[in-house]
Design a protein around this motif. Structure first.
Motif, PDB file in Angstrom:
ATOM      1  N   ALA A   1       0.822  -1.210   0.000  1.00 55.96           N
ATOM      2  CA  ALA A   1       0.000   0.000   0.000  1.00 55.96           C
ATOM      3  C   ALA A   1       0.857   1.262   0.000  1.00 55.96           C
ATOM      4  O   ALA A   1       0.446   2.305  -0.536  1.00 55.96           O
ATOM      5  CB  ALA A   1      -0.929  -0.004   1.205  1.00 55.96           C
ATOM      6  N   ASP A   2       2.054   1.188   0.580  1.00 51.15           N
ATOM      7  CA  ASP A   2       2.931   2.357   0.656  1.00 51.15           C
ATOM      8  C   ASP A   2       3.466   2.770  -0.712  1.00 51.15           C
ATOM      9  O   ASP A   2       3.810   3.946  -0.913  1.00 51.15           O
ATOM     10  CB  ASP A   2       4.109   2.084   1.590  1.00 51.15           C
ATOM     11  CG  ASP A   2       3.674   1.860   3.028  1.00 51.15           C
ATOM     12  OD1 ASP A   2       2.690   2.489   3.452  1.00 51.15           O
ATOM     13  OD2 ASP A   2       4.315   1.046   3.725  1.00 51.15           O
ATOM     14  N   VAL A   3       3.567   1.816  -1.623  1.00 52.38           N
ATOM     15  CA  VAL A   3       4.126   2.123  -2.946  1.00 52.38           C
ATOM     16  C   VAL A   3       3.083   2.013  -4.052  1.00 52.38           C
ATOM     17  O   VAL A   3       3.414   2.132  -5.233  1.00 52.38           O
ATOM     18  CB  VAL A   3       5.324   1.192  -3.264  1.00 52.38           C
ATOM     19  CG1 VAL A   3       6.435   1.398  -2.255  1.00 52.38           C
ATOM     20  CG2 VAL A   3       4.902  -0.273  -3.306  1.00 52.38           C
ATOM     21  N   LEU A   4       1.824   1.805  -3.684  1.00 52.33           N
ATOM     22  CA  LEU A   4       0.783   1.576  -4.693  1.00 52.33           C
ATOM     23  C   LEU A   4       0.637   2.743  -5.653  1.00 52.33           C
ATOM     24  O   LEU A   4       0.579   2.557  -6.874  1.00 52.33           O
ATOM     25  CB  LEU A   4      -0.554   1.274  -4.014  1.00 52.33           C
ATOM     26  CG  LEU A   4      -1.741   1.053  -4.963  1.00 52.33           C
ATOM     27  CD1 LEU A   4      -1.452  -0.104  -5.919  1.00 52.33           C
ATOM     28  CD2 LEU A   4      -3.020   0.794  -4.166  1.00 52.33           C
ATOM     29  N   SER A   5       0.549   3.964  -5.139  1.00 50.80           N
ATOM     30  CA  SER A   5       0.356   5.109  -6.035  1.00 50.80           C
ATOM     31  C   SER A   5       1.550   5.256  -6.978  1.00 50.80           C
ATOM     32  O   SER A   5       1.384   5.563  -8.170  1.00 50.80           O
ATOM     33  CB  SER A   5       0.144   6.388  -5.232  1.00 50.80           C
ATOM     34  OG  SER A   5       1.282   6.689  -4.437  1.00 50.80           O
ATOM     35  N   HIS A   6       2.750   5.018  -6.472  1.00 51.47           N
ATOM     36  CA  HIS A   6       3.956   5.079  -7.308  1.00 51.47           C
ATOM     37  C   HIS A   6       3.910   4.002  -8.379  1.00 51.47           C
ATOM     38  O   HIS A   6       4.232   4.245  -9.552  1.00 51.47           O
ATOM     39  CB  HIS A   6       5.182   4.912  -6.420  1.00 51.47           C
ATOM     40  CG  HIS A   6       6.492   5.030  -7.132  1.00 51.47           C
ATOM     41  ND1 HIS A   6       6.679   5.803  -8.258  1.00 51.47           N
ATOM     42  CD2 HIS A   6       7.702   4.439  -6.879  1.00 51.47           C
ATOM     43  CE1 HIS A   6       7.929   5.701  -8.665  1.00 51.47           C
ATOM     44  NE2 HIS A   6       8.575   4.878  -7.840  1.00 51.47           N
ATOM     45  N   ALA A   7       3.491   2.792  -7.986  1.00 55.80           N
ATOM     46  CA  ALA A   7       3.399   1.695  -8.952  1.00 55.80           C
ATOM     47  C   ALA A   7       2.381   2.015 -10.047  1.00 55.80           C
ATOM     48  O   ALA A   7       2.645   1.792 -11.240  1.00 55.80           O
ATOM     49  CB  ALA A   7       3.017   0.401  -8.240  1.00 55.80           C
ATOM     50  N   ARG A   8       1.234   2.546  -9.651  1.00 50.89           N
ATOM     51  CA  ARG A   8       0.202   2.857 -10.647  1.00 50.89           C
ATOM     52  C   ARG A   8       0.674   3.930 -11.614  1.00 50.89           C
ATOM     53  O   ARG A   8       0.422   3.858 -12.823  1.00 50.89           O
ATOM     54  CB  ARG A   8      -1.082   3.281  -9.937  1.00 50.89           C
ATOM     55  CG  ARG A   8      -1.719   2.164  -9.118  1.00 50.89           C
ATOM     56  CD  ARG A   8      -2.992   2.619  -8.432  1.00 50.89           C
ATOM     57  NE  ARG A   8      -4.027   2.937  -9.398  1.00 50.89           N
ATOM     58  CZ  ARG A   8      -5.238   3.389  -9.067  1.00 50.89           C
ATOM     59  NH1 ARG A   8      -5.543   3.584  -7.800  1.00 50.89           N
ATOM     60  NH2 ARG A   8      -6.129   3.644 -10.002  1.00 50.89           N
ATOM     61  N   GLU A   9       1.341   4.938 -11.095  1.00 49.89           N
ATOM     62  CA  GLU A   9       1.847   6.003 -11.973  1.00 49.89           C
ATOM     63  C   GLU A   9       2.921   5.470 -12.914  1.00 49.89           C
ATOM     64  O   GLU A   9       2.985   5.858 -14.089  1.00 49.89           O
ATOM     65  CB  GLU A   9       2.390   7.152 -11.135  1.00 49.89           C
ATOM     66  CG  GLU A   9       1.303   7.938 -10.419  1.00 49.89           C
ATOM     67  CD  GLU A   9       1.868   8.955  -9.444  1.00 49.89           C
ATOM     68  OE1 GLU A   9       3.112   9.055  -9.349  1.00 49.89           O
ATOM     69  OE2 GLU A   9       1.059   9.649  -8.786  1.00 49.89           O
ATOM     70  N   THR A  10       3.756   4.566 -12.414  1.00 48.76           N
ATOM     71  CA  THR A  10       4.800   3.984 -13.264  1.00 48.76           C
ATOM     72  C   THR A  10       4.195   3.157 -14.377  1.00 48.76           C
ATOM     73  O   THR A  10       4.578   3.283 -15.552  1.00 48.76           O
ATOM     74  CB  THR A  10       5.750   3.113 -12.421  1.00 48.76           C
ATOM     75  OG1 THR A  10       6.349   3.929 -11.405  1.00 48.76           O
ATOM     76  CG2 THR A  10       6.840   2.507 -13.285  1.00 48.76           C
ATOM     77  N   PHE A  11       3.235   2.291 -14.047  1.00 51.90           N
ATOM     78  CA  PHE A  11       2.584   1.489 -15.086  1.00 51.90           C
ATOM     79  C   PHE A  11       1.829   2.367 -16.078  1.00 51.90           C
ATOM     80  O   PHE A  11       1.825   2.102 -17.285  1.00 51.90           O
ATOM     81  CB  PHE A  11       1.642   0.456 -14.464  1.00 51.90           C
ATOM     82  CG  PHE A  11       2.339  -0.769 -13.943  1.00 51.90           C
ATOM     83  CD1 PHE A  11       3.163  -1.516 -14.761  1.00 51.90           C
ATOM     84  CD2 PHE A  11       2.170  -1.185 -12.630  1.00 51.90           C
ATOM     85  CE1 PHE A  11       3.814  -2.652 -14.294  1.00 51.90           C
ATOM     86  CE2 PHE A  11       2.819  -2.318 -12.146  1.00 51.90           C
ATOM     87  CZ  PHE A  11       3.647  -3.050 -12.984  1.00 51.90           C
ATOM     88  N   ALA A  12       1.188   3.432 -15.591  1.00 46.70           N
ATOM     89  CA  ALA A  12       0.457   4.330 -16.491  1.00 46.70           C
ATOM     90  C   ALA A  12       1.394   5.011 -17.483  1.00 46.70           C
ATOM     91  O   ALA A  12       1.019   5.265 -18.636  1.00 46.70           O
ATOM     92  CB  ALA A  12      -0.300   5.380 -15.674  1.00 46.70           C
ATOM     93  N   SER A  13       2.617   5.289 -17.043  1.00 48.49           N
ATOM     94  CA  SER A  13       3.565   5.957 -17.933  1.00 48.49           C
ATOM     95  C   SER A  13       3.977   5.073 -19.108  1.00 48.49           C
ATOM     96  O   SER A  13       4.447   5.572 -20.137  1.00 48.49           O
ATOM     97  CB  SER A  13       4.815   6.384 -17.149  1.00 48.49           C
ATOM     98  OG  SER A  13       5.628   5.265 -16.818  1.00 48.49           O
ATOM     99  N   LEU A  14       3.802   3.749 -18.979  1.00 46.42           N
ATOM    100  CA  LEU A  14       4.184   2.858 -20.063  1.00 46.42           C
ATOM    101  C   LEU A  14       3.367   3.110 -21.318  1.00 46.42           C
ATOM    102  O   LEU A  14       3.831   2.831 -22.431  1.00 46.42           O
ATOM    103  CB  LEU A  14       4.031   1.402 -19.620  1.00 46.42           C
ATOM    104  CG  LEU A  14       4.967   0.942 -18.495  1.00 46.42           C
ATOM    105  CD1 LEU A  14       4.712  -0.525 -18.172  1.00 46.42           C
ATOM    106  CD2 LEU A  14       6.427   1.162 -18.868  1.00 46.42           C
ATOM    107  N   ASP A  15       2.165   3.628 -21.166  1.00 43.98           N
ATOM    108  CA  ASP A  15       1.339   3.950 -22.332  1.00 43.98           C
ATOM    109  C   ASP A  15       2.056   4.942 -23.241  1.00 43.98           C
ATOM    110  O   ASP A  15       2.067   4.795 -24.468  1.00 43.98           O
ATOM    111  CB  ASP A  15      -0.008   4.512 -21.882  1.00 43.98           C
ATOM    112  CG  ASP A  15      -0.904   4.883 -23.055  1.00 43.98           C
ATOM    113  OD1 ASP A  15      -1.297   3.972 -23.801  1.00 43.98           O
ATOM    114  OD2 ASP A  15      -1.186   6.087 -23.231  1.00 43.98           O
TER     115      ASP A  15
END
Length: 295
Positions: free
Chosen positions: A204-218
């Motif tokens: 949960a501590d890194v979830l927002s970072h993970a989501r933003e990183t995956f979103a950047s792959l687009d």
């Protein structure tokens, strides 16, 4: 007697794992008559309670309806179930939504067609929870266009139907392309969580970072698609040498934390191969040449 409306076409579903059960349930919810068969009959009980008919055998399940949907582990499972009763396939449209390789799918299509049935292959891109939500989920299909067109309204009860052409292996290919990205991406997520855990952080501590990183792959996939199709790997926006330094930092960070380095080591090895091949001043997209099939 008037013809049965396509949206209410009766369907047989063979294979009642989580995916097959979800498909049968979605079809029942839309008013279809559904016949089911499963190696373990008890799995059909919740569906029978909702109006499905349980066939006593695979042959009976095939004989019940012209449209037959398979939800099995792979094409070996299809062979094991259908080849002993191949005579019951004539006149059926078999839609195999099981996973396998493109070539194995083509092989399966040939023998089912030789038995007198139409064959459509499918690659379902959603977990069972997405079945019955065609606005937000989709399945790749390939095989005879006329067979797809006639069955499309029924298939789109399950998910949106994305037709990929006559080659029966094309749906499997598109599915496996997606799975290549999915499994590797999720492994990278587990790797990141393991690193976070080693430093006292929760997922949960890194979830927002993970989501933003995956979103950047687009952005990255869109940017590189045109360049790689043009065989443009010049180091004008990034360089493999810098990328190699970055992935080595990742590997060292994992080792320092005591995290299993298998996945990042594989990444580093590929980058180092690119460096050894003389691509240090090229884009890291030049690594594509190392993994492409020889022609």
């Amino acid at each position: 007697m008037s013809a049965v409306a396509p949206a209410a076409a009766p369907v047989t579903v063979i294979g009642l794992g989580p995916m097959g059960a979800a498909m049968a349930e979605a079809l029942l919810a839309e008013g279809h008559e559904v016949t089911v068969w499963n190696r373990t009959p008890a799995r059909a009980e919740p569906l029978v309670a909702k109006g499905a008919r349980l066939a006593e055998s695979v042959a009976a399940a095939l004989g019940a309806n012209e449209l037959v949907i398979l939800s099995l582990t792979d094409y070996d499972a299809m062979d094991a179930l259908l080849k002993p009763v191949a005579g019951a396939l004539a006149g059926r449209t078999v839609v195999n939504l099981s996973s396998d390789t493109p070539e194995r799918t083509r092989e399966g299509a040939r023998w089912v067609t030789a038995a007198g049935a139409e064959f459509l292959a499918g690659g379902v891109t959603t977990p069972p929870s997405g079945i019955g939500d065609p606005e937000n989920t989709y399945t790749f299909y390939s095989g005879p266009r006329d067979a797809f067109d006639r069955r499309r309204s029924t298939l789109e009860v399950l998910t949106r139907a994305d037709y990929q052409g006559e080659d029966p292996g094309r749906a499997a290919l598109m599915y496996q392309i997606g799975m290549t990205m999915f499994w590797t991406s999720m492994l990278s997520y587990w790797q990141a969580i393991a690193l976070a855990d080693a430093h006292g952080l929760k997922a949960a501590d890194v979830l927002s970072h993970a989501r933003e990183t995956f979103a950047s792959l687009d952005m990255f996939t869109s940017f590189y698609a045109e360049r790689v199709d043009a065989d443009h790997h010049e180091g004008d926006v990034d360089r493999l040498s810098m990328g190699t330094a970055s992935v080595e930092h990742v590997l060292h960070t994992m080792r320092d934390a005591g995290v299993d380095p298998t996945l990042p080591q594989a990444v580093v090895d590929l980058f180092r191969r690119g460096m050894a091949a003389g691509h240090g001043n090229d884009s890291f997209s030049s690594l594509l040449g190392l993994v492409k099939a020889a022609k």
